[in-house]
Design a protein around this motif. Sequence first.
Motif, short mmCIF file in Angstrom:
data_model
loop_
_atom_site.label_atom_id
_atom_site.label_comp_id
_atom_site.label_asym_id
_atom_site.label_seq_id
_atom_site.Cartn_x
_atom_site.Cartn_y
_atom_site.Cartn_z
N THR A 65 39.68 35.47 42.38
CA THR A 65 40.58 35.65 41.24
C THR A 65 39.88 36.37 40.09
OG1 THR A 65 41.49 33.51 41.88
CG2 THR A 65 42.24 34.43 39.79
N THR A 66 38.67 35.94 39.81
CA THR A 66 37.89 36.56 38.74
C THR A 66 37.69 38.05 39.03
OG1 THR A 66 36.72 34.46 38.52
CG2 THR A 66 35.72 36.35 37.44
N THR A 67 37.38 38.37 40.28
CA THR A 67 37.16 39.76 40.66
C THR A 67 38.42 40.59 40.49
OG1 THR A 67 35.48 39.06 42.24
CG2 THR A 67 36.37 41.27 42.53
N ILE A 68 39.56 40.02 40.86
CA ILE A 68 40.84 40.72 40.69
C ILE A 68 41.05 41.04 39.21
CG2 ILE A 68 43.36 40.45 40.82
CD1 ILE A 68 42.88 38.88 43.47
N GLY A 69 40.78 40.06 38.35
CA GLY A 69 40.91 40.27 36.91
C GLY A 69 39.99 41.37 36.41
N LYS A 70 38.74 41.31 36.85
CA LYS A 70 37.76 42.32 36.43
C LYS A 70 38.16 43.71 36.91
CE LYS A 70 33.64 39.36 37.05
NZ LYS A 70 32.53 39.21 38.03
N LEU A 71 38.64 43.79 38.16
CA LEU A 71 39.00 45.09 38.72
C LEU A 71 40.22 45.66 37.98
CD1 LEU A 71 38.47 47.32 40.80
CD2 LEU A 71 39.93 46.08 42.40
N ALA A 72 41.19 44.77 37.68
CA ALA A 72 42.37 45.20 36.93
C ALA A 72 41.94 45.79 35.59
CB ALA A 72 43.32 44.02 36.71
N HIS A 73 41.02 45.13 34.95
CA HIS A 73 40.50 45.61 33.66
C HIS A 73 39.85 46.98 33.82
CE1 HIS A 73 38.43 45.61 29.82
NE2 HIS A 73 37.26 45.64 30.43
N ARG A 74 39.02 47.10 34.83
CA ARG A 74 38.31 48.34 35.10
C ARG A 74 39.27 49.51 35.34
NH1 ARG A 74 33.09 49.17 36.38
NH2 ARG A 74 32.89 51.32 37.02
N LYS A 129 42.42 49.68 34.47
CA LYS A 129 43.16 49.95 33.24
C LYS A 129 42.35 50.84 32.32
CE LYS A 129 45.93 47.72 30.16
NZ LYS A 129 46.16 46.64 29.19
N GLN A 130 41.06 50.55 32.26
CA GLN A 130 40.18 51.37 31.42
C GLN A 130 40.09 52.80 31.91
OE1 GLN A 130 36.43 49.16 31.05
NE2 GLN A 130 36.97 48.98 28.87
N LYS A 163 44.69 53.75 34.51
CA LYS A 163 45.71 53.47 35.52
C LYS A 163 46.59 52.30 35.08
CE LYS A 163 42.92 55.09 39.39
NZ LYS A 163 41.57 55.31 38.86
N THR A 164 47.83 52.30 35.58
CA THR A 164 48.67 51.13 35.35
C THR A 164 48.49 50.18 36.53
OG1 THR A 164 50.51 52.33 36.32
CG2 THR A 164 50.39 52.26 33.91
N VAL A 165 48.41 48.89 36.23
CA VAL A 165 48.04 47.90 37.23
C VAL A 165 49.03 46.73 37.21
CG1 VAL A 165 46.19 46.34 38.01
CG2 VAL A 165 45.60 48.50 36.88
N MET A 166 49.28 46.18 38.38
CA MET A 166 50.12 44.99 38.51
C MET A 166 49.43 44.03 39.48
SD MET A 166 54.04 45.05 39.88
CE MET A 166 54.93 45.44 38.38
N LEU A 167 49.60 42.73 39.25
CA LEU A 167 48.98 41.75 40.14
C LEU A 167 50.05 40.99 40.91
CD1 LEU A 167 46.29 40.20 37.71
CD2 LEU A 167 46.09 42.23 39.17
N ALA A 168 49.75 40.59 42.15
CA ALA A 168 50.66 39.77 42.95
C ALA A 168 49.98 38.44 43.27
CB ALA A 168 51.03 40.50 44.24
N ALA A 169 50.63 37.35 42.87
CA ALA A 169 50.04 36.02 43.03
C ALA A 169 50.31 35.49 44.44
CB ALA A 169 50.59 35.07 41.97
N GLY A 170 49.57 36.01 45.39
CA GLY A 170 49.79 35.66 46.80
C GLY A 170 49.13 34.38 47.27
N ASP A 171 48.32 33.75 46.40
CA ASP A 171 47.80 32.43 46.78
C ASP A 171 48.78 31.39 46.26
OD1 ASP A 171 46.54 30.11 47.39
OD2 ASP A 171 44.65 30.56 46.37
N THR A 172 49.74 31.07 47.10
CA THR A 172 50.78 30.10 46.70
C THR A 172 50.40 28.70 47.15
OG1 THR A 172 51.95 30.49 48.77
CG2 THR A 172 52.60 31.84 46.90
N PHE A 173 49.21 28.59 47.76
CA PHE A 173 48.81 27.32 48.37
C PHE A 173 47.95 26.47 47.45
CE2 PHE A 173 46.09 24.70 51.10
CZ PHE A 173 47.05 24.12 51.93
N ARG A 174 46.92 27.06 46.88
CA ARG A 174 45.99 26.27 46.06
C ARG A 174 46.63 25.96 44.71
NH1 ARG A 174 41.76 27.54 42.29
NH2 ARG A 174 42.01 29.77 42.62
#
Length: 302
Positions: free
Chosen positions: A115-124, A126-127, A130-141
């Motif tokens: 999760t942290t990596t996804i956040g960091k990559l989205a930030h990167r 965006k910088q 690029k426009t970025v969107m996230l999909a919350a595919g971990d519906t289990f935890r």
Amino acid sequence: EKYKDGLSKTRNSFTSKVNDLVARYRKVDEDFFEELEDLLLQADVGFETVMELMDQLRFEVQRQNVKDTSQIQSVISEKLVEIYESGDDSSNDLQYATEGPTVFLFVGVNGVGKTTTIGKLAHRLKQEGKTVMLAAGDTFRAGAIDQLQVWGDRVGVEVIKQAEGSDPAAVMYDAIRAAKSRQVDVLICDTAGRLQNKVNLMNELTKVHRVISREIPEAPHEVLLALDATTGQNALIQAQSFQKATNVTGIVLTKLDGTAKGGIVLAIRNKLKIPVKFVGLGEKMDDLQPFDTEKYVYGLFA
Ligand code: GDP
């Protein structure tokens, strides 16, 4: 700079030991090779990689008639880079769609830092404009969706989500539709990482993958496996099970700042033949660095 800070644990322990070895031996002989072998194994370079390296070093030392240990450090660096990059020309750079949204699918076991990596990559990204969107595919935890939303808010990108326990394939379907209609450049998809039921997890990943490719035939453009560098050789075993379930195209090695055994990077590439695309060097938004083989290897022998 940052690159150095994150690797200081590995470098401090490894480099000083190599320097000490070189100073003690002066002459390159069998005892020197054996101690060097031990050092590399301790740094988690991995048995097979070390054996391959030692064979090549012995050969190179003879060929170049290296007698003095002070000459050998550059030979070791060259050989390590060669081993790391051998066998394939796959790039450390991310692959993008030529048209429409690019989809990056993240896989990995809970707790590795996905999760942290996804956040960091989205930030990167965006910088980079690029426009970025996230999909919350971990519906289990429990809490995974909220945690991704926290990163989405922090970075300033939209998160597509459904209720906990919903079908992750349905979340992906929604997210791809949303990414297309909003003309987003990159969609980054989180997935579940429970290992308690490996068969179910792997089936789920296969299904998610299928839904994505049905909506965009070339997608996912990358399947990125997050591995925790502090787990050493265990990370290799995890990688092998994920490779069976999905076509992993790149590794993100997290928490490299937290280990003195950074040699695992080389073991991963040499054994799995998958490029390490990024390394995680801390918990903050900009603690993600593209992996540069030469910088890394030469850094170890600086
Ligand atoms: P997930 O379960 O795989 O999604 O893992 P998380 O993203 O929740 O991360 C687990 C823990 O590892 C959190 O406390 C993160 O802050 C921490 N973490 C993630 N990446 C890094 C890294 O590169 N370095 C360090 N030191 N900690 C990290």
